[in-house]
Write an enzyme that holds these catalytic residues in place. Structure first.
Site, PDB file in Angstrom:
ATOM      1  N   GLY A  45       2.966   1.768  -3.058  1.00  0.00           N
ATOM      2  CA  GLY A  45       3.457   2.551  -1.933  1.00  0.00           C
ATOM      3  C   GLY A  45       2.675   2.230  -0.675  1.00  0.00           C
ATOM      4  O   GLY A  45       1.533   1.758  -0.749  1.00  0.00           O
ATOM      5  N   GLN A  50      -0.667   3.768   7.663  1.00  0.00           N
ATOM      6  CA  GLN A  50      -1.559   2.767   7.076  1.00  0.00           C
ATOM      7  C   GLN A  50      -1.437   1.405   7.742  1.00  0.00           C
ATOM      8  O   GLN A  50      -2.273   0.531   7.526  1.00  0.00           O
ATOM      9  CB  GLN A  50      -1.267   2.606   5.575  1.00  0.00           C
ATOM     10  CG  GLN A  50      -1.640   3.812   4.754  1.00  0.00           C
ATOM     11  CD  GLN A  50      -1.372   3.553   3.281  1.00  0.00           C
ATOM     12  OE1 GLN A  50      -0.254   3.731   2.810  1.00  0.00           O
ATOM     13  NE2 GLN A  50      -2.382   3.111   2.556  1.00  0.00           N
ATOM     14  N   CYS A  89      -5.731   3.712  -3.269  1.00  0.00           N
ATOM     15  CA  CYS A  89      -5.011   3.639  -1.996  1.00  0.00           C
ATOM     16  C   CYS A  89      -5.343   2.310  -1.321  1.00  0.00           C
ATOM     17  O   CYS A  89      -6.507   1.913  -1.307  1.00  0.00           O
ATOM     18  CB  CYS A  89      -5.448   4.809  -1.112  1.00  0.00           C
ATOM     19  SG  CYS A  89      -4.643   4.855   0.492  1.00  0.00           S
ATOM     20  N   LEU A  90      -4.328   1.654  -0.777  1.00  0.00           N
ATOM     21  CA  LEU A  90      -4.563   0.366  -0.110  1.00  0.00           C
ATOM     22  C   LEU A  90      -5.531   0.509   1.066  1.00  0.00           C
ATOM     23  O   LEU A  90      -6.200  -0.445   1.428  1.00  0.00           O
ATOM     24  CB  LEU A  90      -3.241  -0.234   0.384  1.00  0.00           C
ATOM     25  CG  LEU A  90      -2.261  -0.710  -0.705  1.00  0.00           C
ATOM     26  CD1 LEU A  90      -0.949  -1.146  -0.075  1.00  0.00           C
ATOM     27  CD2 LEU A  90      -2.861  -1.826  -1.534  1.00  0.00           C
ATOM     28  N   HIS A 131       1.599  11.251  -2.750  1.00  0.00           N
ATOM     29  CA  HIS A 131       0.483  10.517  -2.143  1.00  0.00           C
ATOM     30  C   HIS A 131       0.902   9.954  -0.779  1.00  0.00           C
ATOM     31  O   HIS A 131       0.173  10.089   0.205  1.00  0.00           O
ATOM     32  CB  HIS A 131       0.049   9.384  -3.092  1.00  0.00           C
ATOM     33  CG  HIS A 131      -1.021   8.487  -2.551  1.00  0.00           C
ATOM     34  ND1 HIS A 131      -2.275   8.393  -3.126  1.00  0.00           N
ATOM     35  CD2 HIS A 131      -1.041   7.642  -1.480  1.00  0.00           C
ATOM     36  CE1 HIS A 131      -3.003   7.527  -2.424  1.00  0.00           C
ATOM     37  NE2 HIS A 131      -2.271   7.058  -1.426  1.00  0.00           N
ATOM     38  N   GLU A 132       2.082   9.326  -0.735  1.00  0.00           N
ATOM     39  CA  GLU A 132       2.534   8.716   0.526  1.00  0.00           C
ATOM     40  C   GLU A 132       2.849   9.785   1.570  1.00  0.00           C
ATOM     41  O   GLU A 132       2.553   9.607   2.747  1.00  0.00           O
ATOM     42  CB  GLU A 132       3.744   7.803   0.293  1.00  0.00           C
ATOM     43  CG  GLU A 132       3.500   6.625  -0.643  1.00  0.00           C
ATOM     44  CD  GLU A 132       2.242   5.828  -0.326  1.00  0.00           C
ATOM     45  OE1 GLU A 132       1.861   5.718   0.852  1.00  0.00           O
ATOM     46  OE2 GLU A 132       1.613   5.319  -1.280  1.00  0.00           O
ATOM     47  N   HIS A 135      -0.060  10.919   3.536  1.00  0.00           N
ATOM     48  CA  HIS A 135      -0.462  10.043   4.644  1.00  0.00           C
ATOM     49  C   HIS A 135       0.201  10.471   5.956  1.00  0.00           C
ATOM     50  O   HIS A 135      -0.372  10.306   7.031  1.00  0.00           O
ATOM     51  CB  HIS A 135      -0.074   8.590   4.357  1.00  0.00           C
ATOM     52  CG  HIS A 135      -1.054   7.852   3.497  1.00  0.00           C
ATOM     53  ND1 HIS A 135      -2.355   7.626   3.874  1.00  0.00           N
ATOM     54  CD2 HIS A 135      -0.924   7.271   2.272  1.00  0.00           C
ATOM     55  CE1 HIS A 135      -2.980   6.939   2.918  1.00  0.00           C
ATOM     56  NE2 HIS A 135      -2.138   6.721   1.934  1.00  0.00           N
TER      57      HIS A 135
HETATM   58 ZN    ZN Z   1      -2.596   5.737   0.178  1.00  0.00          ZN
END
Ligand code: ZN
Length: 169
Positions: A45, A50, A89-90, A131-132, A135
């Site tokens: 995701g 991000q 998380c990226l 999670h997304e 953000h």
């Molecule tokens: Zn994340």
């Protein structure tokens, strides 16, 4: 086009994302670039903040055959049942910790074609939606881990923040 992924300590991750008012060519292009960026990074995701874009958009690919392109999401229901699972998380490379979240969710969003989608999700997809979506509300998964876990990763987070700020100079 592959976007640069913003990392822990970047201010854009701590800003509330703005609603998308109209799905036009620019938005479609952002969504496509986000999918490309997510695939390139090997993530399940990716949310617009991000990649430095302050809009309520995220993309998800949990390898169930559908790449979800989510615009202006809204949760309609959360299950009472809570489950705990490890997340990463990226934007926070190298940090993996358990997070408690509702097991199932019902979500409503607009896709890149402007169609309204309502989905019920469980397992990894439910977790990815939550999670997304966090953000978009300037929340990171490390905000949701236990105090003990937080202490365990605090050094690593400090380091990441330092590197992020150094890169921005
Ligand atoms: Zn994340």
């Amino acid at each position: 086009m592959i976007y640069e992924i913003r990392t822990y300590g970047d201010q854009v991750l701590r800003e509330d994302a703005l609603k998308v008012e109209e799905i036009n060519e620019e938005i479609v292009e952002i969504v496509e670039n986000m999918v490309e960026t997510m695939r390139d990074a090997g993530g399940v995701g990716l949310a617009a903040p991000q990649v430095g874009i302050n809009k309520r958009i995220f993309v998800i690919d949990v390898e169930d055959g559908i790449t979800r392109k989510v615009i202006n999401p809204e949760f309609l229901e959360y299950s009472d049942e809570i489950v705990e699972h490890e997340e990463g998380c990226l934007s926070i490379p190298g940090v993996y910790k358990k997070v408690k979240r509702p097991a199932r969710v019902k979500i409503k969003y607009t896709n890149e074609k402007g169609e309204e989608v309502v989905e019920e999700a469980e397992g990894l997809l439910s977790r990815a939606f939550q999670h997304e979506n966090d953000h978009l509300n300037s929340t990171l998964f490390v905000d949701r881990i236990s105090p003990v876990a937080k202490r365990m990763v605090s050094k690593k987070l400090q380091m990441l923040k330092k590197e992020t700020l150094k890169r921005q100079k």
